[in-house]
Design an enzyme around this catalytic site. Structure first.
Site, short mmCIF file in Angstrom:
data_model
loop_
_atom_site.label_atom_id
_atom_site.label_comp_id
_atom_site.label_asym_id
_atom_site.label_seq_id
_atom_site.Cartn_x
_atom_site.Cartn_y
_atom_site.Cartn_z
CB CYS A 49 -1.10 0.05 1.44
SG CYS A 49 -0.63 -0.14 2.94
CG HIS A 105 0.78 2.39 5.78
ND1 HIS A 105 0.08 0.88 5.17
CD2 HIS A 105 1.12 2.26 6.76
CE1 HIS A 105 0.93 0.53 6.36
NE2 HIS A 105 1.36 1.28 6.66
#
Length: 159
Positions: A49, A105
Site C-alpha cells: 500500500c 500509511h
C-alpha cells in the site's frame, strides 16, 4: 478518486462470477462501471500500500521516492518526502476542497507529514496499516514502545 487497497476480484459486484461465493453489492460503483465505461479489470498498483499511495498522490514512480519495496511502519522516523507536491495540493491550488477518508500509511513522524499538512482539508481514518475496523486498534504488532499498537495523536506533539 477511489483508491481501493487490497481489493479482491470479487469484492465488486460487476466482476462476480457464478463460481464465486460472495454476496458483495456495490451498486454505485457498478453503475459507474456500466454507464461510464469505467471497467478496471487489471492491477494498476504496487504490491503493497505505501508505494501505491505515494505513486498515486505524487504522480511519480515509488522508486523515485524511496518507497518502492515496503510499507512505512509506525515507529519509523521518515515519511513520504515533502519535496514533492501531491495531487491534493494541486487540487487545493485550483480551488477545490479536498478530503481523505481511509488509510494514510505514508508516514507521520511529525505533523508536517500528516494528511492535513499535505493538501487535505480534512482527514478521517487511520494513519497506519493493519487497523481493525471494529476495535479501531492495530492488528499488527510492530516493534514499538506502544503497549497497544495504537499511536495516540496527542503523542505526536512530542515528536
Amino acid at each position: 478518486f477511489i483508491l481501493a487497497d487490497d481489493l479482491g476480484f470479487n469484492d465488486v459486484s460487476w466482476t462476480q462470477q457464478s463460481w464465486a461465493n460472495t454476496d458483495t453489492q456495490t451498486p454505485f460503483l457498478e453503475n459507474l462501471a456500466n454507464t461510464q465505461s469505467i471497467i478496471l479489470s487489471n492491477y494498476y498498483a504496487q504490491s503493497v500500500c505505501s508505494p501505491t499511495r505515494a505513486a498515486f498522490l505524487s504522480g511519480r514512480y515509488p522508486s523515485k521516492l524511496g518507497l518502492q519495496a515496503r510499507v512505512l511502519h509506525q515507529n519509523e522516523p521518515f515519511a513520504l518526502t515533502r519535496q514533492v507536491s501531491l495531487l491534493s495540493n494541486e487540487f487545493q491550488n485550483s480551488g477545490y476542497t479536498t478530503h481523505l477518508i481511509g488509510k494514510w500509511h505514508l508516514g507521520y513522524c511529525s505533523f508536517e507529514y500528516m494528511p492535513t499538512y499535505r493538501g487535505f482539508d480534512s482527514f478521517y481514518g487511520y494513519l497506519n496499516g493493519g487497523e481493525d475496523y471494529y476495535t479501531h486498534q492495530s492488528s499488527i504488532t510492530w516493534e514499538s514502545t506502544d503497549t497497544d499498537g495504537v499511536v495516540d495523536v496527542d503523542d505526536l506533539t512530542a515528536m
